[in-house]
Design a protein around this motif. Sequence first.
Motif, PDB file in Angstrom:
ATOM      1  N   ILE A 221      -0.794  -2.013  -1.246  1.00  0.00           N
ATOM      2  CA  ILE A 221       0.127  -1.554  -0.194  1.00  0.00           C
ATOM      3  C   ILE A 221      -0.711  -0.874   0.867  1.00  0.00           C
ATOM      4  CG2 ILE A 221       2.164  -0.206   0.361  1.00  0.00           C
ATOM      5  CD1 ILE A 221       1.465  -0.846  -3.244  1.00  0.00           C
ATOM      6  N   LYS A 222      -0.571  -1.341   2.114  1.00  0.00           N
ATOM      7  CA  LYS A 222      -1.499  -0.914   3.146  1.00  0.00           C
ATOM      8  C   LYS A 222      -0.767  -0.449   4.401  1.00  0.00           C
ATOM      9  CE  LYS A 222      -4.021  -4.152   4.914  1.00  0.00           C
ATOM     10  NZ  LYS A 222      -5.084  -5.179   5.073  1.00  0.00           N
ATOM     11  N   THR A 223      -1.333   0.616   5.031  1.00  0.00           N
ATOM     12  CA  THR A 223      -0.871   1.073   6.335  1.00  0.00           C
ATOM     13  C   THR A 223      -2.117   1.408   7.171  1.00  0.00           C
ATOM     14  OG1 THR A 223       0.609   2.610   7.485  1.00  0.00           O
ATOM     15  CG2 THR A 223      -0.594   3.479   5.602  1.00  0.00           C
ATOM     16  N   ASN A 224      -1.958   2.110   8.283  1.00  0.00           N
ATOM     17  CA  ASN A 224      -3.106   2.562   9.077  1.00  0.00           C
ATOM     18  C   ASN A 224      -3.110   4.092   9.132  1.00  0.00           C
ATOM     19  OD1 ASN A 224      -0.932   3.007  10.737  1.00  0.00           O
ATOM     20  ND2 ASN A 224      -1.634   1.685  12.413  1.00  0.00           N
ATOM     21  N   GLU A 225      -4.013   4.679   9.903  1.00  0.00           N
ATOM     22  CA  GLU A 225      -4.117   6.148   9.965  1.00  0.00           C
ATOM     23  C   GLU A 225      -2.826   6.775  10.480  1.00  0.00           C
ATOM     24  OE1 GLU A 225      -7.527   7.393  12.115  1.00  0.00           O
ATOM     25  OE2 GLU A 225      -8.957   6.438  10.743  1.00  0.00           O
ATOM     26  N   THR A 226      -2.192   6.115  11.439  1.00  0.00           N
ATOM     27  CA  THR A 226      -0.907   6.638  11.934  1.00  0.00           C
ATOM     28  C   THR A 226       0.128   6.650  10.818  1.00  0.00           C
ATOM     29  OG1 THR A 226      -1.390   5.760  14.132  1.00  0.00           O
ATOM     30  CG2 THR A 226       0.909   6.329  13.652  1.00  0.00           C
TER      31      THR A 226
ATOM     32  N   GLN B 162       3.386  10.943   4.968  1.00  0.00           N
ATOM     33  CA  GLN B 162       3.004  12.062   4.105  1.00  0.00           C
ATOM     34  C   GLN B 162       4.241  12.666   3.440  1.00  0.00           C
ATOM     35  OE1 GLN B 162       0.110  13.766   3.113  1.00  0.00           O
ATOM     36  NE2 GLN B 162      -0.866  11.858   3.797  1.00  0.00           N
ATOM     37  N   ASN B 163       4.085  13.024   2.159  1.00  0.00           N
ATOM     38  CA  ASN B 163       5.149  13.670   1.381  1.00  0.00           C
ATOM     39  C   ASN B 163       6.360  12.760   1.156  1.00  0.00           C
ATOM     40  OD1 ASN B 163       3.619  16.105   1.343  1.00  0.00           O
ATOM     41  ND2 ASN B 163       4.432  16.591   3.391  1.00  0.00           N
ATOM     42  N   LYS B 164       6.167  11.427   1.341  1.00  0.00           N
ATOM     43  CA  LYS B 164       7.261  10.493   1.077  1.00  0.00           C
ATOM     44  C   LYS B 164       6.921   9.637  -0.140  1.00  0.00           C
ATOM     45  CE  LYS B 164       9.209  10.167   5.726  1.00  0.00           C
ATOM     46  NZ  LYS B 164       9.659   9.269   6.819  1.00  0.00           N
ATOM     47  N   LYS B 165       7.931   9.436  -0.962  1.00  0.00           N
ATOM     48  CA  LYS B 165       7.775   8.643  -2.170  1.00  0.00           C
ATOM     49  C   LYS B 165       8.395   7.255  -1.954  1.00  0.00           C
ATOM     50  CE  LYS B 165       6.055  12.113  -4.542  1.00  0.00           C
ATOM     51  NZ  LYS B 165       4.642  12.115  -5.003  1.00  0.00           N
ATOM     52  N   PHE B 166       7.718   6.270  -2.485  1.00  0.00           N
ATOM     53  CA  PHE B 166       8.203   4.888  -2.417  1.00  0.00           C
ATOM     54  C   PHE B 166       8.217   4.287  -3.820  1.00  0.00           C
ATOM     55  CE2 PHE B 166       6.152   5.836   1.613  1.00  0.00           C
ATOM     56  CZ  PHE B 166       7.077   5.382   2.552  1.00  0.00           C
ATOM     57  N   ASN B 167       9.021   3.255  -3.983  1.00  0.00           N
ATOM     58  CA  ASN B 167       9.001   2.467  -5.218  1.00  0.00           C
ATOM     59  C   ASN B 167       8.556   1.050  -4.900  1.00  0.00           C
ATOM     60  OD1 ASN B 167       9.864   3.903  -7.690  1.00  0.00           O
ATOM     61  ND2 ASN B 167      11.661   4.388  -6.447  1.00  0.00           N
ATOM     62  N   LEU B 168       7.567   0.592  -5.636  1.00  0.00           N
ATOM     63  CA  LEU B 168       7.145  -0.796  -5.530  1.00  0.00           C
ATOM     64  C   LEU B 168       7.883  -1.576  -6.616  1.00  0.00           C
ATOM     65  CD1 LEU B 168       5.204  -2.878  -4.237  1.00  0.00           C
ATOM     66  CD2 LEU B 168       3.631  -2.388  -6.111  1.00  0.00           C
ATOM     67  N   VAL B 169       8.671  -2.578  -6.196  1.00  0.00           N
ATOM     68  CA  VAL B 169       9.513  -3.351  -7.116  1.00  0.00           C
ATOM     69  C   VAL B 169       9.079  -4.807  -7.064  1.00  0.00           C
ATOM     70  CG1 VAL B 169      11.873  -4.011  -7.713  1.00  0.00           C
ATOM     71  CG2 VAL B 169      11.432  -1.783  -6.657  1.00  0.00           C
ATOM     72  N   ILE B 170       8.858  -5.394  -8.222  1.00  0.00           N
ATOM     73  CA  ILE B 170       8.604  -6.833  -8.319  1.00  0.00           C
ATOM     74  C   ILE B 170       9.687  -7.413  -9.218  1.00  0.00           C
ATOM     75  CG2 ILE B 170       6.930  -8.635  -8.844  1.00  0.00           C
ATOM     76  CD1 ILE B 170       4.728  -6.569  -8.726  1.00  0.00           C
ATOM     77  N   HIS B 171      10.403  -8.433  -8.727  1.00  0.00           N
ATOM     78  CA  HIS B 171      11.513  -8.943  -9.536  1.00  0.00           C
ATOM     79  C   HIS B 171      11.779 -10.410  -9.232  1.00  0.00           C
ATOM     80  CE1 HIS B 171      14.964  -9.379  -6.658  1.00  0.00           C
ATOM     81  NE2 HIS B 171      14.175  -8.622  -5.913  1.00  0.00           N
ATOM     82  N   GLN B 172      12.357 -11.075 -10.212  1.00  0.00           N
ATOM     83  CA  GLN B 172      13.007 -12.372 -10.051  1.00  0.00           C
ATOM     84  C   GLN B 172      14.379 -12.233 -10.702  1.00  0.00           C
ATOM     85  OE1 GLN B 172      12.688 -16.258 -12.458  1.00  0.00           O
ATOM     86  NE2 GLN B 172      11.081 -16.474 -10.904  1.00  0.00           N
TER      87      GLN B 172
ATOM     88  N   ALA C 142       2.718   6.856  -3.475  1.00  0.00           N
ATOM     89  CA  ALA C 142       2.715   7.603  -2.209  1.00  0.00           C
ATOM     90  C   ALA C 142       1.336   7.438  -1.589  1.00  0.00           C
ATOM     91  CB  ALA C 142       3.042   9.074  -2.440  1.00  0.00           C
ATOM     92  N   PHE C 143       1.257   7.605  -0.267  1.00  0.00           N
ATOM     93  CA  PHE C 143      -0.035   7.546   0.421  1.00  0.00           C
ATOM     94  C   PHE C 143      -0.671   8.937   0.333  1.00  0.00           C
ATOM     95  CE2 PHE C 143       2.296   4.039   2.367  1.00  0.00           C
ATOM     96  CZ  PHE C 143       1.366   3.016   2.262  1.00  0.00           C
ATOM     97  N   GLU C 144      -1.457   9.120  -0.738  1.00  0.00           N
ATOM     98  CA  GLU C 144      -2.054  10.430  -1.023  1.00  0.00           C
ATOM     99  C   GLU C 144      -3.522  10.465  -0.607  1.00  0.00           C
ATOM    100  OE1 GLU C 144      -1.371  10.645  -5.168  1.00  0.00           O
ATOM    101  OE2 GLU C 144       0.679  11.429  -4.976  1.00  0.00           O
ATOM    102  N   ASN C 145      -4.022  11.687  -0.427  1.00  0.00           N
ATOM    103  CA  ASN C 145      -5.438  11.915  -0.107  1.00  0.00           C
ATOM    104  C   ASN C 145      -5.873  11.168   1.148  1.00  0.00           C
ATOM    105  OD1 ASN C 145      -5.668  13.464  -2.509  1.00  0.00           O
ATOM    106  ND2 ASN C 145      -5.969  11.562  -3.683  1.00  0.00           N
ATOM    107  N   ASN C 146      -4.924  11.004   2.093  1.00  0.00           N
ATOM    108  CA  ASN C 146      -5.219  10.342   3.366  1.00  0.00           C
ATOM    109  C   ASN C 146      -5.770   8.929   3.203  1.00  0.00           C
ATOM    110  OD1 ASN C 146      -4.420  12.538   5.016  1.00  0.00           O
ATOM    111  ND2 ASN C 146      -6.382  13.559   4.614  1.00  0.00           N
ATOM    112  N   GLN C 147      -5.385   8.278   2.113  1.00  0.00           N
ATOM    113  CA  GLN C 147      -5.855   6.912   1.863  1.00  0.00           C
ATOM    114  C   GLN C 147      -4.810   5.907   2.371  1.00  0.00           C
ATOM    115  OE1 GLN C 147      -8.893   6.042   0.611  1.00  0.00           O
ATOM    116  NE2 GLN C 147      -9.272   8.243   0.825  1.00  0.00           N
ATOM    117  N   PRO C 148      -5.194   4.995   3.291  1.00  0.00           N
ATOM    118  CA  PRO C 148      -4.220   4.037   3.846  1.00  0.00           C
ATOM    119  C   PRO C 148      -3.914   2.880   2.903  1.00  0.00           C
ATOM    120  CG  PRO C 148      -6.365   3.669   4.829  1.00  0.00           C
ATOM    121  CD  PRO C 148      -6.514   4.887   3.949  1.00  0.00           C
ATOM    122  N   GLU C 149      -4.627   2.784   1.789  1.00  0.00           N
ATOM    123  CA  GLU C 149      -4.372   1.712   0.833  1.00  0.00           C
ATOM    124  C   GLU C 149      -4.072   2.268  -0.551  1.00  0.00           C
ATOM    125  OE1 GLU C 149      -7.109  -1.963   2.627  1.00  0.00           O
ATOM    126  OE2 GLU C 149      -7.378  -1.277   0.553  1.00  0.00           O
TER     127      GLU C 149
END
Length: 785
Positions: free
Chosen positions: A269-274, A280-290, A300-307
Amino acid sequence: MKFNLTLCCSLLLLQSFAQTTNNQTKITELLENYFHFDRENIHVQFNKSIYVNNEDIAFKGYISNKTTHLPEINTTNVQLVIYNEQQQIIQKQLLYAYNGNFEGGIHLNDKFPTGKYFFHFYTNWMNNFIEDESFIQSIEIINKNEPYHLKSKQPNWETAKIALFPESGIIINETSNKVGVQITDCNKKGIEIKDGTVINSKSEIIARFSTNAMGNGFFFFIPVVNEKYTVKIKSDKINLSQPIPNTQYSGITISYNNNLANNVLAVIIKTNETGVKLYQNKKFNLVIHQNKNLIQKEFAFENNQPEQIIRFSKLNLSNGVNTIRVIDEDLNEISQRLIYINTSSKPITSLEAKSIKKDSISLSGSSNIKDANLSISVLPKDNINTAQNTSIIGTFYLNSYLAQPEKETYSYFDPENKNQKQDTELLMLNQLQNKYKWNDIKLNPPKSLHPFLQGTTISGKVEKKINPNSKYKVSLISLKNKIFLETTVNENNDYKFENIFARDSTTFFLQLTNEKNIPVYSKMTVRIFKPNSKTISPRTWDTIICPLSQKEEVFTFSNSNKDVINLDDIIIKNTFKKTNLIHKEGNNFATAYKINEKEFGSILDFLGRNGYRTGYNPTDNSVFIKNRMSDIVRNTDGTPDVFIDDVIIYDLNLLNNYNIEEVDEIYIDKMGSSGFSTGGNGIIKIYLKAGTNKDFLKTKLTSFVLTNGFSKAIEYKNSKFENQKELDYFGILDWSPNIEIKDNSTFEIKFPKENQKEIKVLIEGFSNDGQLISEIRNLTIPSNP
């Protein structure tokens, strides 16, 4: 007052954990609710795809449960609607399915003009879902009296176009983006190119790419906002350009590595610096389904890591197309990506062809699967139909999950294609989305409003007054089809028979019996529930007619009256044999017909071909026979007197019990001069062949004809062609729709050789445990020893 920092942090952590857990539970519930009702998959194999309009179209259908991937044994009623290119309905059929299989076909004639036709298969149950779960197959019919343009194997270069598919649908500023490229012509045929380029506003090349045989490719580039980028393709055959969509300041994209060892899937899961600052401080769920089979994980995007890289075991995922979704704290979908998971092993099949004497071919085969049902079409090597485009695997595991189904799926599952996995991954990149939209999953779970139809329902009312406390019964009888059913009469004199499986135009009798099981005569009304399901609006299909290429070969069929040989001396021998009419005496004023083996259909069909209007009254499903000229000349609508073996019948429904093959002679006297005509509307006398069952004529029961029943199966026959080239291009050697494999047993089919040294064999089918077979085999016919 002291502030307890430890307690506060603990409460926040508990609240965050509770929210995450609650969201994961909600996501699971949403998917389970949306896919609570089982859905059906339908795939149909046609014996070929291009037909001359004097041939028979034949097909075999397979139905699977979309959740279990096993044959759908509950489905019995399959509706077929045939459309022409103008989306006009040409014909409807109700097909009977058993244990996940059905078959059918139609006899073509010169009433079918040249053009494309679309066969639309669906069930009434499919009306419960907003997604289109039906199956559409296009075929082509050609008129042999017109020149036919053989399709070129080359793309139509003049109509080539570019489509771009940024990964997860967006392009993010100042980070590496993957963009899919698809190049197709007006026939949706993929175009392979070796050197495509991506340029910026200064015409500088910043990326290069190529496409495969299906026209799919990709490139990476790092864009910046407000810069313009263009894809360019230039060669001696095409010159195309396509602007790349605008770059977004931020967003989330999904990538994956599907090639790791030990069945591990890595999702990135990838974003950029912006985006790192924004999320920051937002939680997401990654779902894979059929469907409702899913795995999910919070991130979450922690430690300023965009990936963020999350790993899963593919063993927990379903075979076929799965959807990867990023869901935020408010259960909104932020990003989506499709992935194809292949966890199934392919059955091993073997085929061998050999000559039998000089005129026949024997095709034998075996497979390591058990309890399988296959359909096999055998074509000449040079037949224009041999480029099989569809696959049962592609229908069940690929197209059934795509918003825009692929027209040609066989290449992605062709055992001879060594690049299957790479080609499939490129296809997944070049798809807009799954056909199951997240907002629908959240807000529009399906409701069971349209039932699984099984056969039809026959109901009505007994006119005889019956004591409410009595136990009268009504019997439903079809002597010819050996049907005998009973039901009770309720306090309102009503009766009902449900789930009646009968062919269209079957004649039934109704009999009333009392408590002592003694027949009691009474008229009974009949209501027949039409099992034809509500018509599903078919997917729109392209009506673009591609321009003809100058390189296309024009094929002209032979004309049987074209080549005439003039002979100097002709000797004519009279071999005419006078027809021996047994019942001519007493019918001298009638037109006599001796029924031979060339006649076909029912007695009503025969009368319809010989001057009468025949059919079924819509009000009570009874047979009618009318003189075609009666309304115009006599201003009447009378019915001729009909006799069977010199006995007048007053219930014309009885005619429906006999096929024309059971008739010896028919005499038609439209003026009634050969005997006394009760209504003055003529006489029809029918004489049955010796040994024909006449029990139908003795009954005095209430009768009716079941209309809108299951379509009668056609007796498929290969058509004859005028010469070898026509046979090689358009003919078929054999069609075997019902080949059963039991306990790894072998099978064998035999058919005429037709001067073939090489053949192509098209195999499709599935087993009781859901294994699928879809193959094309090229076989050489060895010479006789």
